[in-house]
Scaffold this motif. Structure first.
Motif, PDB file in Angstrom:
ATOM      1  N   PHE A 264     -15.472   3.698  11.265  1.00  0.00           N
ATOM      2  CA  PHE A 264     -14.403   2.533  11.397  1.00  0.00           C
ATOM      3  C   PHE A 264     -14.935   1.198  10.808  1.00  0.00           C
ATOM      4  CE2 PHE A 264     -11.907  -0.383  13.920  1.00  0.00           C
ATOM      5  CZ  PHE A 264     -10.617   0.247  13.555  1.00  0.00           C
ATOM      6  N   VAL A 265     -14.451   0.702   9.864  1.00  0.00           N
ATOM      7  CA  VAL A 265     -14.974  -0.689   9.323  1.00  0.00           C
ATOM      8  C   VAL A 265     -13.786  -1.383   9.224  1.00  0.00           C
ATOM      9  CG1 VAL A 265     -16.213  -1.533   7.673  1.00  0.00           C
ATOM     10  CG2 VAL A 265     -16.722   0.640   8.299  1.00  0.00           C
ATOM     11  N   ASP A 266     -14.016  -2.658   9.872  1.00  0.00           N
ATOM     12  CA  ASP A 266     -13.049  -3.656   9.610  1.00  0.00           C
ATOM     13  C   ASP A 266     -11.538  -3.453   9.592  1.00  0.00           C
ATOM     14  OD1 ASP A 266     -15.097  -5.679   9.424  1.00  0.00           O
ATOM     15  OD2 ASP A 266     -15.091  -5.361   7.279  1.00  0.00           O
ATOM     16  N   GLY A 267     -11.207  -2.617  10.712  1.00  0.00           N
ATOM     17  CA  GLY A 267      -9.791  -2.123  10.875  1.00  0.00           C
ATOM     18  C   GLY A 267      -9.351  -0.821   9.974  1.00  0.00           C
ATOM     19  N   GLN A 268     -10.365  -0.510   9.155  1.00  0.00           N
ATOM     20  CA  GLN A 268     -10.055   0.843   8.427  1.00  0.00           C
ATOM     21  C   GLN A 268     -10.827   2.040   8.798  1.00  0.00           C
ATOM     22  OE1 GLN A 268      -8.034   0.447   5.459  1.00  0.00           O
ATOM     23  NE2 GLN A 268      -7.667  -1.543   6.185  1.00  0.00           N
ATOM     24  N   VAL A 269     -10.058   3.001   9.121  1.00  0.00           N
ATOM     25  CA  VAL A 269     -10.745   4.597   9.473  1.00  0.00           C
ATOM     26  C   VAL A 269     -11.562   5.093   8.214  1.00  0.00           C
ATOM     27  CG1 VAL A 269     -10.300   6.708  10.315  1.00  0.00           C
ATOM     28  CG2 VAL A 269      -9.043   4.772  11.055  1.00  0.00           C
ATOM     29  N   ARG A 270     -12.657   5.199   8.251  1.00  0.00           N
ATOM     30  CA  ARG A 270     -13.446   5.783   7.200  1.00  0.00           C
ATOM     31  C   ARG A 270     -13.667   7.135   7.240  1.00  0.00           C
ATOM     32  NH1 ARG A 270     -17.275   2.065   4.815  1.00  0.00           N
ATOM     33  NH2 ARG A 270     -15.901   0.112   4.177  1.00  0.00           N
ATOM     34  N   ALA A 271     -13.425   7.786   8.583  1.00  0.00           N
ATOM     35  CA  ALA A 271     -13.709   9.125   8.867  1.00  0.00           C
ATOM     36  C   ALA A 271     -12.745   9.891   8.253  1.00  0.00           C
ATOM     37  CB  ALA A 271     -13.952   9.263  10.290  1.00  0.00           C
ATOM     38  N   GLU A 272     -13.145  11.191   7.857  1.00  0.00           N
ATOM     39  CA  GLU A 272     -12.247  12.398   7.611  1.00  0.00           C
ATOM     40  C   GLU A 272     -11.647  12.998   8.908  1.00  0.00           C
ATOM     41  OE1 GLU A 272     -11.208  13.957   4.450  1.00  0.00           O
ATOM     42  OE2 GLU A 272     -12.531  12.052   3.230  1.00  0.00           O
ATOM     43  N   ALA A 273     -10.405  13.467   8.832  1.00  0.00           N
ATOM     44  CA  ALA A 273     -10.157  14.279   9.922  1.00  0.00           C
ATOM     45  C   ALA A 273     -10.884  15.305  10.014  1.00  0.00           C
ATOM     46  CB  ALA A 273      -8.439  14.463   9.839  1.00  0.00           C
ATOM     47  N   GLY A 274     -11.210  15.781  11.506  1.00  0.00           N
ATOM     48  CA  GLY A 274     -12.140  16.850  11.484  1.00  0.00           C
ATOM     49  C   GLY A 274     -13.655  16.530  11.736  1.00  0.00           C
ATOM     50  N   SER A 275     -13.961  15.244  11.520  1.00  0.00           N
ATOM     51  CA  SER A 275     -15.210  14.849  11.379  1.00  0.00           C
ATOM     52  C   SER A 275     -15.703  14.537  12.875  1.00  0.00           C
ATOM     53  CB  SER A 275     -15.730  13.561  10.539  1.00  0.00           C
ATOM     54  OG  SER A 275     -14.921  12.453  10.966  1.00  0.00           O
ATOM     55  N   GLY A 276     -14.988  14.446  14.018  1.00  0.00           N
ATOM     56  CA  GLY A 276     -15.635  14.491  15.155  1.00  0.00           C
ATOM     57  C   GLY A 276     -16.021  15.827  15.701  1.00  0.00           C
ATOM     58  N   ALA A 277     -16.867  15.415  16.608  1.00  0.00           N
ATOM     59  CA  ALA A 277     -17.725  16.840  17.066  1.00  0.00           C
ATOM     60  C   ALA A 277     -17.394  17.127  18.379  1.00  0.00           C
ATOM     61  CB  ALA A 277     -18.926  16.720  16.504  1.00  0.00           C
ATOM     62  N   PRO A 278     -17.782  18.193  19.109  1.00  0.00           N
ATOM     63  CA  PRO A 278     -17.816  18.281  20.317  1.00  0.00           C
ATOM     64  C   PRO A 278     -19.093  17.503  21.023  1.00  0.00           C
ATOM     65  CG  PRO A 278     -17.977  20.410  19.126  1.00  0.00           C
ATOM     66  CD  PRO A 278     -17.971  19.624  18.384  1.00  0.00           C
ATOM     67  N   LEU A 279     -18.779  17.046  22.024  1.00  0.00           N
ATOM     68  CA  LEU A 279     -20.047  16.175  22.646  1.00  0.00           C
ATOM     69  C   LEU A 279     -20.685  17.505  23.194  1.00  0.00           C
ATOM     70  CD1 LEU A 279     -17.746  13.518  24.508  1.00  0.00           C
ATOM     71  CD2 LEU A 279     -19.970  13.057  23.052  1.00  0.00           C
ATOM     72  N   ALA A 280     -22.227  17.168  23.161  1.00  0.00           N
ATOM     73  CA  ALA A 280     -23.017  18.285  23.471  1.00  0.00           C
ATOM     74  C   ALA A 280     -23.470  18.376  24.872  1.00  0.00           C
ATOM     75  CB  ALA A 280     -24.409  18.285  22.615  1.00  0.00           C
ATOM     76  N   ARG A 281     -23.593  19.389  25.403  1.00  0.00           N
ATOM     77  CA  ARG A 281     -24.147  19.177  26.977  1.00  0.00           C
ATOM     78  C   ARG A 281     -25.840  18.759  26.943  1.00  0.00           C
ATOM     79  NH1 ARG A 281     -21.845  20.436  31.051  1.00  0.00           N
ATOM     80  NH2 ARG A 281     -19.852  21.048  30.811  1.00  0.00           N
ATOM     81  N   ALA A 282     -25.992  18.078  27.850  1.00  0.00           N
ATOM     82  CA  ALA A 282     -27.140  17.618  28.052  1.00  0.00           C
ATOM     83  C   ALA A 282     -28.035  18.804  28.698  1.00  0.00           C
ATOM     84  CB  ALA A 282     -27.241  16.341  29.167  1.00  0.00           C
ATOM     85  N   GLY A 283     -29.336  18.611  28.481  1.00  0.00           N
ATOM     86  CA  GLY A 283     -30.325  19.385  28.939  1.00  0.00           C
ATOM     87  C   GLY A 283     -30.153  20.720  28.254  1.00  0.00           C
TER      88      GLY A 283
END
Ligand code: NCD
Ligand code: ZN
Length: 355
Positions: free
Chosen positions: A336-355
């Motif tokens: 995300f840069v200056d109000g524009q989304v640069r990421a592709e849909a689906g580029s989010g990832a599951p937050l990994a478990r700690a430890g």
């Protein structure tokens, strides 16, 4: 140019409405709103249509996040009070189990006491049992957590006196964490006169005096979560307006204004919106992630409209804010840069478990 660089916010309580109510929000619009608010990760609640109470539904929802999310995420499992087996089967794939002990938006609530006890006995973790509940239900859930050695999280604490009950339980050795929302910290029941149904949510806003007590007792709070609960303006204007308000885009600027006011130091803010949520939900911070906030404009007041969330409005109109999200870097990518989304849909990832 005056800028602030922080690791971002992890919002431990959102409702992105997909599947089931994508006219209010969907996974893409909701995670875009997250990035626009400097939120790099969200934990999504199970009160969808249909509710996420079976492993196949959790898997289907995860697939939707894999296809659409632009921020990182974790998903809560839910229960409709029927199958214990289904709940247990979801446990390894969920960030926690969310139980609705009192009335709110959606159909998940009012478990039979025996079934509720069985859930507390059987939930295998590793995530916490998170509850939505009024004061009496919080006490009951603490007793169950104590009896079964369960790790409990109290969502959106409804009353500052509940913080004392939670603290007393901790002193007895119960593992109970809690969150408060930005609206309970920054709005009071006065806002209901001003905004009508736009200021209605569960739990409801409290008096000015209780709001001040939330601030006085903030040391007892583990994290601030938005409870981002979008509903359209048409729905809010209807005969039976649904409870809930959006919050993803406004929370960091609102809380930075609170830092500017001297109500909170920046280190404590980061604990409440980032390190606390990660620690309480046992999640690992994503690598190489940073949110850059532009401070040049100084303080400003929030508008009612002009947001990325599909519902398009905010209950914080007229409230002081500080900082504009200029850039979000998530796992090495400028998303995300200056109000524009640069990421592709689906580029989010599951937050990994700690430890
Ligand atoms: C939430 C919603 O709309 O999903 N509403 C709310 O008022 N907070 C449900 C909830 O978290 O209680
Ligand atoms: Zn909620």
């Amino acid at each position: 140019m005056s800028q602030l660089r922080i690791p971002g916010m992890v919002d431990a309580h959102v409702h992105l409405r997909e599947p089931g109510a994508t006219h209010k929000e969907d996974i893409y619009s909701g995670t875009v709103a997250a990035l626009a608010g400097g939120v790099i990760g969200v934990l999504d609640m199970p009160n969808n249509t249909p509710p996420i109470v079976r492993p196949d539904r959790l898997a289907a929802k995860r697939k939707l996040f894999e296809e659409k999310a632009v921020a990182d995420y974790g998903l809560f499992a839910g229960s409709d009070g029927t199958s214990l087996e289904d709940v247990i089967a979801m446990a390894p794939h969920a960030v926690g189990l969310k139980l609705y002990l009192d009335e709110t938006f959606g159909d998940l609530r009012n478990y039979e006491p025996a079934h509720l006890a069985a859930l507390f006995e059987a939930w295998p973790g590793p995530g916490r049992i998170a509850i939505h509940g009024e004061s009496d239900s919080i006490r009951a859930a603490i007793s169950l957590a104590e009896r079964y050695g369960q790790r409990l999280h109290v969502c959106h604490v409804p009353d500052p006196d509940d913080l004392l009950v939670i603290d007393a339980a901790r002193q007895r050795g119960v593992d109970v964490s809690c969150e408060v929302t930005p609206h309970h910290l920054l709005l009071s029941d006065e806002a209901i006169l001003r905004l009508g149904s736009l200021a209605q949510m569960k739990p409801p806003l409290v008096t000015e005096r209780k709001r001040a007590l939330f601030w006085e007792r903030l040391d007892l709070v583990d994290l601030i979560a938005t409870d981002h609960a979008p509903h359209t303006l048409e729905e809010k204007a209807g005969k039976k307006p649904p409870p809930g308000v959006p919050g993803l885009e406004t929370t960091l600027p609102l809380l930075l204004a609170a830092v500017d006011d001297g109500r909170l130091v920046l280190e404590r803010l980061m604990e409440l919106v980032y390190y606390g949520p990660l620690r309480i939900h046992q999640l690992r911070a994503p690598d190489d992630t940073e949110v850059t906030i532009d401070l040049d404009e100084g303080r400003y007041t929030l508008e009612r409209g002009g947001y990325r969330t599909r519902c398009g409005w905010s209950p914080f109109e007229g409230v002081a804010a500080l900082g504009r999200i200029a850039r979000v870097r998530l796992r090495q990518c400028d998303v995300f840069v200056d109000g524009q989304v640069r990421a592709e849909a689906g580029s989010g990832a599951p937050l990994a478990r700690a430890g």
